[in-house]
Design a protein around this motif. Structure first.
Motif, PDB file in Angstrom:
ATOM      1  N   THR A  20      11.268  11.693   3.952  1.00  0.00           N
ATOM      2  CA  THR A  20      10.738  10.564   3.154  1.00  0.00           C
ATOM      3  C   THR A  20      11.998   9.971   2.621  1.00  0.00           C
ATOM      4  N   SER A  22      13.492   6.672  -0.017  1.00  0.00           N
ATOM      5  CA  SER A  22      12.674   5.934  -0.914  1.00  0.00           C
ATOM      6  C   SER A  22      13.640   4.737  -1.559  1.00  0.00           C
ATOM      7  N   TYR A  49       7.428  -5.435   4.960  1.00  0.00           N
ATOM      8  CA  TYR A  49       6.377  -5.663   4.410  1.00  0.00           C
ATOM      9  C   TYR A  49       6.397  -7.210   3.483  1.00  0.00           C
ATOM     10  N   LYS A  52       1.653  -6.586   0.851  1.00  0.00           N
ATOM     11  CA  LYS A  52       0.979  -5.584   1.696  1.00  0.00           C
ATOM     12  C   LYS A  52       0.703  -5.618   3.114  1.00  0.00           C
ATOM     13  N   PHE A  54       2.023  -5.470   6.445  1.00  0.00           N
ATOM     14  CA  PHE A  54       3.054  -4.646   7.182  1.00  0.00           C
ATOM     15  C   PHE A  54       3.406  -5.220   8.502  1.00  0.00           C
ATOM     16  N   GLN A  65       7.719   5.413  10.112  1.00  0.00           N
ATOM     17  CA  GLN A  65       6.460   4.797   9.403  1.00  0.00           C
ATOM     18  C   GLN A  65       6.899   4.403   7.991  1.00  0.00           C
ATOM     19  N   SER A  66       6.153   3.572   7.411  1.00  0.00           N
ATOM     20  CA  SER A  66       6.399   3.000   5.904  1.00  0.00           C
ATOM     21  C   SER A  66       5.190   2.968   5.034  1.00  0.00           C
ATOM     22  N   ARG A  67       5.611   2.848   3.732  1.00  0.00           N
ATOM     23  CA  ARG A  67       4.502   2.769   2.942  1.00  0.00           C
ATOM     24  C   ARG A  67       4.906   1.918   1.693  1.00  0.00           C
ATOM     25  N   ARG A  68       3.955   0.984   1.426  1.00  0.00           N
ATOM     26  CA  ARG A  68       4.526   0.279   0.281  1.00  0.00           C
ATOM     27  C   ARG A  68       3.156   0.376  -0.921  1.00  0.00           C
ATOM     28  N   PRO A  69       3.348   1.423  -1.741  1.00  0.00           N
ATOM     29  CA  PRO A  69       2.195   1.396  -2.634  1.00  0.00           C
ATOM     30  C   PRO A  69       2.098   0.366  -3.720  1.00  0.00           C
ATOM     31  N   CYS A  74       9.024   1.019  -1.906  1.00  0.00           N
ATOM     32  CA  CYS A  74       8.811   1.153  -0.515  1.00  0.00           C
ATOM     33  C   CYS A  74       9.259   2.278   0.184  1.00  0.00           C
ATOM     34  N   ASP A  77       9.352   6.955   6.172  1.00  0.00           N
ATOM     35  CA  ASP A  77       8.837   8.166   6.737  1.00  0.00           C
ATOM     36  C   ASP A  77       9.323   8.574   7.944  1.00  0.00           C
TER      37      ASP A  77
END
Lengths: 114, 116
Positions: A20, A22, A49, A52, A54, A65-69, A74, A77
């Motif tokens: 991952t 960051s 993004y 939120k 995507f 993959q990606s995440r934006r909490p 952001c 992964d």
């Protein structure tokens, strides 16, 4: 100073071991981007993004993959890194999504896959 | 369709002499155009951008670029090269994309070498 921060600057992982990367920003921008840049090539957009929402590029492999909490952070992964995934990964932000918006880049994370 | 062509992959100049990095674009719209600089193992830094205002755009570190619609060009210039200008330079075109998001295309880059 407002900025885009990427951690770590250098990342070494093993073939097939999830990793991952960051990115954080203090610009309070709505849009965050992930680019892959291989040696002596132009950056290639993986996804972005808008808040939120995507948006995946059509040719981005499922391995990414990606995440934006939240607005500030952001993550990228890589589920099963291969040797071909060794590259510089650049995070960028922009205030909006219109064509005249400037993208502000972080310093990048260089990924090495052993 | 949208594309960017950076005509030179490598440019070498002597310190104190002018710099010219060439960029041609293709766009179905009135595009926004950017020049970014990337020093080794660093992120990209914006030098300047054109967004349909003045055709001669001044940027940081003494760089400027002129938008020429008739020639579909956006060449980057600097009157006098400095050693610290040695880096890779990317020309970028941005159009309206699908879903209201900008579509950005990078050129392949030009590596600038500055000889003492």
């Amino acid at each position: 100073d407002a900025m885009v921060i990427q951690n770590p600057r250098y990342q070494v992982t093993q073939f097939g071991k999830p990793v991952t990367l960051s990115c954080s920003q203090t610009l309070n921008h709505n849009v965050m981007y992930w680019y892959q840049q291989k040696s002596s090539q132009a950056p290639k957009l993986l996804f972005h993004y808008y808040d939120k929402d995507f948006n995946n590029e059509a040719d981005t492999p499922d391995n990414f993959q990606s995440r934006r909490p939240n607005t500030s952070f952001c993550f990228l992964d890589i589920r099963s890194p291969g040797l071909g995934d060794a590259a510089m990964y650049l995070c960028a932000t922009s205030r909006g999504s219109r064509e005249q918006e400037t993208q502000y880049f972080g310093p990048g994370t260089r990924l090495l896959v052993l | 369709a949208q594309s960017v062509t950076q005509l030179d992959s490598h440019v070498s100049v002597s310190e104190g002499t002018p710099v010219l990095l060439r960029c041609n674009y293709s766009s179905s719209y009135s595009p926004s155009l950017f020049w970014y600089v990337q020093h080794p193992n660093k992120g990209l830094q914006l030098l300047l951008k054109y967004t349909s205002a003045a055709t001669l755009v001044k940027g940081i570190n003494g760089f400027e670029a002129e938008f020429k619609k008739s020639e579909t060009s956006f060449h980057l210039t600097k009157p006098s090269a400095h050693m610290s200008d040695a880096a890779e330079y990317f020309c970028v075109v941005s159009d309206p994309g699908s879903g209201g998001y900008q579509k950005v295309t990078f050129g392949t880059g030009t590596k600038l070498q500055v000889i003492p």
